[in-house]
Design a protein around this motif. Structure first.
Motif, mmCIF file in Angstrom:
data_model
loop_
_atom_site.group_PDB
_atom_site.id
_atom_site.type_symbol
_atom_site.label_atom_id
_atom_site.label_comp_id
_atom_site.label_asym_id
_atom_site.label_seq_id
_atom_site.Cartn_x
_atom_site.Cartn_y
_atom_site.Cartn_z
ATOM 1 N N GLN A 152 0.808 -1.225 0.000
ATOM 2 C CA GLN A 152 0.000 0.000 0.000
ATOM 3 C C GLN A 152 0.838 1.271 0.000
ATOM 4 O O GLN A 152 0.633 2.152 -0.831
ATOM 5 C CB GLN A 152 -0.930 0.015 1.227
ATOM 6 C CG GLN A 152 -2.072 -0.969 1.146
ATOM 7 C CD GLN A 152 -3.062 -0.786 2.281
ATOM 8 O OE1 GLN A 152 -2.728 -0.275 3.348
ATOM 9 N NE2 GLN A 152 -4.296 -1.184 2.062
ATOM 10 N N VAL A 153 1.791 1.373 0.912
ATOM 11 C CA VAL A 153 2.493 2.643 1.129
ATOM 12 C C VAL A 153 3.217 3.121 -0.133
ATOM 13 O O VAL A 153 3.014 4.260 -0.593
ATOM 14 C CB VAL A 153 3.483 2.526 2.303
ATOM 15 C CG1 VAL A 153 4.357 3.777 2.392
ATOM 16 C CG2 VAL A 153 2.728 2.324 3.612
ATOM 17 N N ASN A 185 0.726 3.757 -3.237
ATOM 18 C CA ASN A 185 -0.061 4.977 -3.032
ATOM 19 C C ASN A 185 0.804 6.224 -3.168
ATOM 20 O O ASN A 185 0.354 7.248 -3.690
ATOM 21 C CB ASN A 185 -0.727 4.955 -1.653
ATOM 22 C CG ASN A 185 -1.858 3.948 -1.583
ATOM 23 O OD1 ASN A 185 -2.354 3.501 -2.600
ATOM 24 N ND2 ASN A 185 -2.258 3.585 -0.376
ATOM 25 N N SER A 186 2.029 6.148 -2.692
ATOM 26 C CA SER A 186 2.951 7.289 -2.822
ATOM 27 C C SER A 186 3.245 7.575 -4.282
ATOM 28 O O SER A 186 3.262 8.736 -4.716
ATOM 29 C CB SER A 186 4.260 6.987 -2.076
ATOM 30 O OG SER A 186 4.025 6.736 -0.717
ATOM 31 N N ARG A 214 1.334 6.806 -6.884
ATOM 32 C CA ARG A 214 0.122 7.337 -7.522
ATOM 33 C C ARG A 214 0.020 8.844 -7.307
ATOM 34 O O ARG A 214 -0.255 9.603 -8.257
ATOM 35 C CB ARG A 214 -1.115 6.637 -6.949
ATOM 36 C CG ARG A 214 -2.442 7.239 -7.415
ATOM 37 C CD ARG A 214 -3.615 6.538 -6.779
ATOM 38 N NE ARG A 214 -3.507 6.456 -5.339
ATOM 39 C CZ ARG A 214 -3.762 7.472 -4.506
ATOM 40 N NH1 ARG A 214 -4.124 8.654 -4.977
ATOM 41 N NH2 ARG A 214 -3.647 7.306 -3.197
ATOM 42 N N ARG A 215 0.248 9.310 -6.093
ATOM 43 C CA ARG A 215 0.178 10.748 -5.801
ATOM 44 C C ARG A 215 1.315 11.508 -6.481
ATOM 45 O O ARG A 215 1.121 12.618 -7.005
ATOM 46 C CB ARG A 215 0.226 10.959 -4.290
ATOM 47 C CG ARG A 215 -0.965 10.384 -3.547
ATOM 48 C CD ARG A 215 -0.786 10.485 -2.044
ATOM 49 N NE ARG A 215 -0.694 11.875 -1.611
ATOM 50 C CZ ARG A 215 -0.377 12.247 -0.363
ATOM 51 N NH1 ARG A 215 -0.106 11.316 0.556
ATOM 52 N NH2 ARG A 215 -0.321 13.527 -0.042
ATOM 53 N N TYR A 266 5.412 12.280 0.344
ATOM 54 C CA TYR A 266 4.262 11.403 0.123
ATOM 55 C C TYR A 266 4.444 10.068 0.844
ATOM 56 O O TYR A 266 3.486 9.516 1.403
ATOM 57 C CB TYR A 266 4.040 11.177 -1.364
ATOM 58 C CG TYR A 266 3.460 12.371 -2.087
ATOM 59 C CD1 TYR A 266 2.657 13.287 -1.417
ATOM 60 C CD2 TYR A 266 3.709 12.597 -3.442
ATOM 61 C CE1 TYR A 266 2.121 14.384 -2.069
ATOM 62 C CE2 TYR A 266 3.176 13.689 -4.103
ATOM 63 C CZ TYR A 266 2.384 14.581 -3.402
ATOM 64 O OH TYR A 266 1.860 15.665 -4.062
ATOM 65 N N VAL A 267 5.653 9.537 0.820
ATOM 66 C CA VAL A 267 5.909 8.268 1.500
ATOM 67 C C VAL A 267 5.664 8.420 3.001
ATOM 68 O O VAL A 267 5.019 7.570 3.631
ATOM 69 C CB VAL A 267 7.347 7.783 1.234
ATOM 70 C CG1 VAL A 267 7.686 6.594 2.141
ATOM 71 C CG2 VAL A 267 7.518 7.379 -0.222
ATOM 72 N N GLU A 322 3.728 10.623 4.482
ATOM 73 C CA GLU A 322 2.295 10.798 4.723
ATOM 74 C C GLU A 322 1.538 9.479 4.609
ATOM 75 O O GLU A 322 0.627 9.197 5.405
ATOM 76 C CB GLU A 322 1.730 11.827 3.737
ATOM 77 C CG GLU A 322 2.198 13.249 4.020
ATOM 78 C CD GLU A 322 1.753 14.249 2.959
ATOM 79 O OE1 GLU A 322 2.069 15.442 3.104
ATOM 80 O OE2 GLU A 322 1.082 13.832 1.982
ATOM 81 N N GLU A 323 1.916 8.662 3.626
ATOM 82 C CA GLU A 323 1.258 7.366 3.471
ATOM 83 C C GLU A 323 1.584 6.438 4.640
ATOM 84 O O GLU A 323 0.748 5.633 5.064
ATOM 85 C CB GLU A 323 1.669 6.711 2.147
ATOM 86 C CG GLU A 323 1.069 7.358 0.913
ATOM 87 C CD GLU A 323 -0.451 7.324 0.897
ATOM 88 O OE1 GLU A 323 -1.023 6.313 1.357
ATOM 89 O OE2 GLU A 323 -1.068 8.300 0.443
ATOM 90 N N LEU A 337 -0.749 7.463 7.415
ATOM 91 C CA LEU A 337 -2.103 6.948 7.171
ATOM 92 C C LEU A 337 -2.181 5.446 7.442
ATOM 93 O O LEU A 337 -3.135 4.951 8.038
ATOM 94 C CB LEU A 337 -2.503 7.221 5.709
ATOM 95 C CG LEU A 337 -2.838 8.676 5.353
ATOM 96 C CD1 LEU A 337 -3.015 8.819 3.851
ATOM 97 C CD2 LEU A 337 -4.105 9.130 6.082
ATOM 98 N N ASN A 338 -1.140 4.737 7.006
ATOM 99 C CA ASN A 338 -1.121 3.296 7.194
ATOM 100 C C ASN A 338 -1.072 2.932 8.686
ATOM 101 O O ASN A 338 -1.748 2.009 9.134
ATOM 102 C CB ASN A 338 0.095 2.710 6.481
ATOM 103 C CG ASN A 338 0.036 1.212 6.353
ATOM 104 O OD1 ASN A 338 -0.905 0.659 5.802
ATOM 105 N ND2 ASN A 338 1.041 0.532 6.871
#
Length: 295
Positions: free
Chosen positions: A103-104, A107-108, A110-111, A283-284, A286-287, A290-291
């Motif tokens: 996920q992490v 998702n990073s 993608r952003r 981004y990493v 922040e992800e 969130l994770n």
């Protein structure tokens, strides 16, 4: 040779003669003549026959056949150089632990692509030892992993804690009990990650406190340990973030110092941080937050 000289030659071909090319480019005809002369001198060939009409020499015809490609390539290189200066193109190499690959890191990326679509990213999944070694060899821009045993060559910023946990099939004798003393594990085969895995040194230190030595199997990929536990009567040593199949559960083992800091690892010699690298690191992080909040 410069772009103006190439453009002048191209315009002469398009317009049919020097005077029309001069008018189109808003140059004096003498300027056109001088540019063609410089181009011929730089190439070491004559492009036009004597008399300075627009009749090409044999060499000129060959050069004329490539002029459009030359100008296109020149413009492409110039655009790429400008984009690189603005850090809109290039490649980033990022290292990460296996637990981040689901996920992490996706998702990073993608952003990141929304703002830097032309910056290529190369992800390397590994353990702390392999990732820190790659950083020292300038093969990675940064990594998310544990702190190396020798941190002198790195900058490490802890972001979260992983925890060592133990797993077994749901009908194992230890399942369902609470606060099981660590020494009770020693009577069972233990399947753990290899010597370069994040938690191996912690487990080794724990094992050294007992006279009884466990029978130990090692698997280099932590996520694969649950599969071995399914087939072999044993205890698996994994991380809290390791996903488990339905018939494998965690068991409550008393283990001191089970937390392992994981964070942002960079080479101490890497003083320049590009805007692309800074954005992806943001981004990493922040992800990761969130994770952690989801878990």
């Amino acid at each position: 040779m410069d772009l103006k000289e190439l453009t002048t030659f191209q315009t002469i071909l398009q317009e049919g003669n020097f005077s029309k090319a001069a008018a189109k480019l808003n140059y004096a005809q003498s300027t056109i003549t001088n540019q063609v002369q410089r181009l011929e001198k730089e190439l070491g060939i004559k492009l036009f026959k004597r008399g300075w009409d627009s009749e090409l020499t044999a060499a000129g015809r060959i050069f004329a056949g490539e002029i459009d490609k030359l100008i296109q390539h020149w413009n492409h290189v110039a655009e790429q150089a400008k984009a690189l200066q603005k850090e809109e193109i290039g490649t980033l190499s990022i290292g990460g632990l296996e637990s981040l690959s689901e996920q992490v890191l996706p998702n990073s990326l993608r952003r990141f692509r929304e703002y830097k679509p032309n910056v290529s990213c190369h992800f390397v999944i590994g353990n702390t030892v392999t990732l820190s070694r790659a950083l020292l060899q300038n093969q990675l821009d940064f990594a998310i992993c544990g702190e190396p045993s020798d941190p002198s060559s790195f900058r490490f910023e802890a972001l979260y804690n992983e925890r060592i946990s133990f797993i077994a099939v749901n009908n194992h004798p230890l399942v369902g009990r609470t606060e099981i003393p660590f020494e009770e594990l020693l009577g069972y085969p233990i399947i753990a990650g290899g010597t370069t895995c994040l938690y191996y040194s912690r487990l080794s230190k724990q094992f050294s406190r007992y006279t009884e030595t466990p029978f130990l199997y090692t698997v280099s990929q932590i996520s694969a340990i649950a599969g071995f536990v399914q087939q072999i009567p044993s205890i698996g040593a994994v991380l809290d973030s390791t996903p488990l199949p339905p018939n494998v559960v965690r068991i409550d083992i008393e283990l001191k110092d089970s937390t392992i800091p994981v964070g942002l690892l960079q080479s101490r010699n890497d003083e320049y941080i590009s805007s692309s690298k800074k954005l992806l690191m943001q981004y990493v992080q922040e992800e990761l937050e969130l994770n952690q909040s989801r878990n």
